[in-house]
Motif scaffolding. Structure first.
Motif, PDB file in Angstrom:
ATOM      1  N   LEU A 154       4.255  -6.703   1.682  1.00  0.00           N
ATOM      2  CA  LEU A 154       5.011  -5.628   1.034  1.00  0.00           C
ATOM      3  C   LEU A 154       5.950  -6.206  -0.026  1.00  0.00           C
ATOM      4  O   LEU A 154       6.120  -5.627  -1.107  1.00  0.00           O
ATOM      5  N   GLY A 155       6.542  -7.359   0.284  1.00  0.00           N
ATOM      6  CA  GLY A 155       7.397  -8.034  -0.700  1.00  0.00           C
ATOM      7  C   GLY A 155       6.615  -8.445  -1.933  1.00  0.00           C
ATOM      8  O   GLY A 155       7.117  -8.363  -3.066  1.00  0.00           O
ATOM      9  N   PHE A 160      13.892  -5.318   4.018  1.00  0.00           N
ATOM     10  CA  PHE A 160      13.729  -3.939   3.573  1.00  0.00           C
ATOM     11  C   PHE A 160      14.450  -3.008   4.546  1.00  0.00           C
ATOM     12  O   PHE A 160      14.786  -3.393   5.662  1.00  0.00           O
ATOM     13  N   TYR A 161      14.626  -1.744   4.113  1.00  0.00           N
ATOM     14  CA  TYR A 161      15.203  -0.739   5.011  1.00  0.00           C
ATOM     15  C   TYR A 161      14.197  -0.459   6.124  1.00  0.00           C
ATOM     16  O   TYR A 161      13.085   0.022   5.869  1.00  0.00           O
ATOM     17  N   GLU A 168       7.297   4.527   1.084  1.00  0.00           N
ATOM     18  CA  GLU A 168       8.638   4.933   0.639  1.00  0.00           C
ATOM     19  C   GLU A 168       9.420   3.746   0.069  1.00  0.00           C
ATOM     20  O   GLU A 168      10.136   3.880  -0.924  1.00  0.00           O
ATOM     21  N   THR A 169       9.258   2.600   0.704  1.00  0.00           N
ATOM     22  CA  THR A 169       9.945   1.393   0.218  1.00  0.00           C
ATOM     23  C   THR A 169       9.491   1.046  -1.193  1.00  0.00           C
ATOM     24  O   THR A 169      10.303   0.787  -2.081  1.00  0.00           O
ATOM     25  N   GLY A 193       2.013   4.473   5.682  1.00  0.00           N
ATOM     26  CA  GLY A 193       2.868   5.517   6.240  1.00  0.00           C
ATOM     27  C   GLY A 193       3.729   5.070   7.408  1.00  0.00           C
ATOM     28  O   GLY A 193       4.571   5.845   7.893  1.00  0.00           O
ATOM     29  N   ARG A 194       3.515   3.856   7.885  1.00  0.00           N
ATOM     30  CA  ARG A 194       4.295   3.360   9.024  1.00  0.00           C
ATOM     31  C   ARG A 194       5.658   2.855   8.586  1.00  0.00           C
ATOM     32  O   ARG A 194       5.829   2.380   7.458  1.00  0.00           O
ATOM     33  N   ARG A 195       6.647   2.945   9.486  1.00  0.00           N
ATOM     34  CA  ARG A 195       7.976   2.422   9.187  1.00  0.00           C
ATOM     35  C   ARG A 195       7.943   0.895   9.115  1.00  0.00           C
ATOM     36  O   ARG A 195       7.223   0.250   9.884  1.00  0.00           O
TER      37      ARG A 195
END
Length: 309
Positions: free
Chosen positions: A137-138, A85-86, A93-94, A123-125
């Motif tokens: 997340l994936g 991911f970015y 956001e992702t 909210g964390r990067r």
């Protein structure tokens, strides 16, 4: 209609054959485990279903259409083995980014983050996420749009035992709702209880496919009967050996007997009839045992052909 139909598919790159005459299907609401060594053809099979490759020979149908059909792709979810991911974007956001790409409802983002246990880190990067968090997340990304077909490639990589258990509970719920799922995994004990059928690939060829009960019947591997609390285990061993049974001592006052060729019930009656025992455990051949059996079979042995459940 099957969710996936792979018919007489071969895939070649120059002189190298990575899949040879593969026939495989996935029923609606079925969970199929796709297993094999590295280079067996699992990832190639996934790419064919995703429409990222066109077969050299044969046909692939997904949800009744060609895999690269736009309508099909909107109904697919895919979790690759190594998710990227970015790093500067947050988890929320992702997921919003992928929701826009897929045309999924925006409200699904926070629901899925909660579902995979990332609500507090939304909210964390992403660059601050651990391997397991990126994997979760994936998974959330793969579930956007409530896909009818879900492809999971090594989904438990980086997950701790609790997160792994949560993942398989989620898979069970999705199956009950009618989602068709293919799981590729090397962690066979974990996946065993959550699949309807197993397909085993080796060197691009399908070695076996069917339910675990079907594969156990075909393989005819022994069932292990463990008897504990015996008063005189040595006499039991001698008697069993005299009758032609394979048996061995297992710790204090315990023996393990191999039940083969339909002898399980007769052995159980014999053991229970004695009365002087503490407990009995019956261990069916595991998915790992079946995998080893089919992988060790001589090349060219006929593969088991199972039916969709």
């Amino acid at each position: 209609m099957n969710a996936v139909e792979i018919q007489n598919v071969s895939q070649r790159y120059g002189r190298m054959t990575v899949l040879e005459n593969l026939n495989l299907n996935l029923g609606e609401g079925e969970v199929l485990g796709l297993f094999g060594h590295n280079g067996a053809g699992k990832t190639t099979s996934m790419k064919l279903i995703l429409g990222l490759l066109n077969p050299t020979e044969g046909q692939v149908s997904v949800l009744g259409r060609k895999p690269n059909d736009a309508a099909v792709r909107r109904q697919l979810g895919y979790l690759p083995e190594n998710v990227t991911f970015y790093p500067q974007l947050s988890g929320r956001e992702t997921l919003r980014h992928f929701a826009r790409l897929k045309g999924a409802p925006a409200q699904q983002v926070d629901e899925l983050l909660e579902q995979v246990g990332l609500a507090s880190a939304a909210g964390r990067r992403v660059k601050t996420y651990s391997k397991g968090m990126r994997q979760r997340l994936g998974l959330a990304q793969a579930l956007l749009g409530e896909p009818r077909l879900l492809l999971l490639d090594e989904p438990t990589v980086g997950l701790d035992p609790m997160a792994t258990q949560d993942l398989y509970s989620l898979i069970d719920r999705l199956r009950q709702k009618g989602t068709s799922i293919i799981i590729c995994s090397h962690v066979l004990p974990g996946v065993e209880a959550h699949i309807g059928r197993a397909a085993i690939l080796a060197n691009g060829r399908l070695q076996a496919v069917g339910s675990l009960a079907h594969l156990r019947e075909e393989a005819a591997l022994p069932v292990h009967i463990r008897v504990t609390g015996l008063g005189e285990p040595e006499l039991w061993l001698q008697r069993l050996h005299n009758e032609g049974h394979a048996a061995r001592a297992r710790g204090d006052n315990a023996i393990e007997i191999d039940a083969v060729n339909g002898h399980k019930l007769a052995l159980l009656r014999q053991v229970l009839g004695d009365g002087a025992i503490g407990d009995i455990e019956i261990q069916q051949p595991s998915l790992e045992d079946l995998y080893r059996y089919y992988m060790d079979r001589p090349t060219g042995a006929s593969a088991v052909v199972g039916v969709s459940s």
